[in-house]
Design a protein around this motif. Sequence first.
Motif, PDB file in Angstrom:
ATOM      1  N   SER A  69      -0.697  -4.978   3.585  1.00 10.18           N
ATOM      2  CA  SER A  69      -0.502  -3.978   4.636  1.00 10.18           C
ATOM      3  C   SER A  69      -0.279  -2.600   4.034  1.00 10.18           C
ATOM      4  O   SER A  69      -0.770  -1.593   4.548  1.00 10.18           O
ATOM      5  N   ALA A  70       0.482  -2.545   2.936  1.00 10.09           N
ATOM      6  CA  ALA A  70       0.723  -1.257   2.279  1.00 10.09           C
ATOM      7  C   ALA A  70      -0.574  -0.656   1.766  1.00 10.09           C
ATOM      8  O   ALA A  70      -0.815   0.544   1.898  1.00 10.09           O
ATOM      9  N   ARG A  71      -1.462  -1.492   1.198  1.00  3.51           N
ATOM     10  CA  ARG A  71      -2.754  -0.987   0.713  1.00  3.51           C
ATOM     11  C   ARG A  71      -3.600  -0.489   1.881  1.00  3.51           C
ATOM     12  O   ARG A  71      -4.280   0.532   1.775  1.00  3.51           O
ATOM     13  N   LEU A  72      -3.566  -1.200   2.993  1.00  3.94           N
ATOM     14  CA  LEU A  72      -4.335  -0.777   4.167  1.00  3.94           C
ATOM     15  C   LEU A  72      -3.866   0.590   4.657  1.00  3.94           C
ATOM     16  O   LEU A  72      -4.665   1.484   4.910  1.00  3.94           O
ATOM     17  N   LEU A  73      -2.552   0.765   4.755  1.00  3.24           N
ATOM     18  CA  LEU A  73      -2.013   2.045   5.219  1.00  3.24           C
ATOM     19  C   LEU A  73      -2.294   3.164   4.224  1.00  3.24           C
ATOM     20  O   LEU A  73      -2.566   4.295   4.618  1.00  3.24           O
ATOM     21  N   GLU A  74      -2.221   2.868   2.958  1.00  4.96           N
ATOM     22  CA  GLU A  74      -2.494   3.876   1.938  1.00  4.96           C
ATOM     23  C   GLU A  74      -3.937   4.347   1.997  1.00  4.96           C
ATOM     24  O   GLU A  74      -4.244   5.514   1.755  1.00  4.96           O
TER      25      GLU A  74
END
Length: 81
Positions: A69-74
């Motif tokens: 999820s963090a990679r998606l938001l980044e």
Amino acid sequence: MTNLEFHGSAPAGGAVAGAVTGPVDLEGDLASLPGDGARMAPRWTAPAAAKASPVSPSRIHGVRVPAGSARLLEAMSDYGD
């Protein structure tokens, strides 16, 4: 605008008590929104305001976000995708 499909035998203009009579404008514009909201307001009730109690800082431990999820938001732009 959204393609709305109606199924049933309700007459246009509404036969429900308190309904607006006359032709129904499904392609309304932004100028019609305040009037629409004013007509709907009496049918909606607001819940009683819940009073939030303070939380001790020692009980706040942060937020954990899965790596995917963090990679998606980044990867998203600042103004949304």
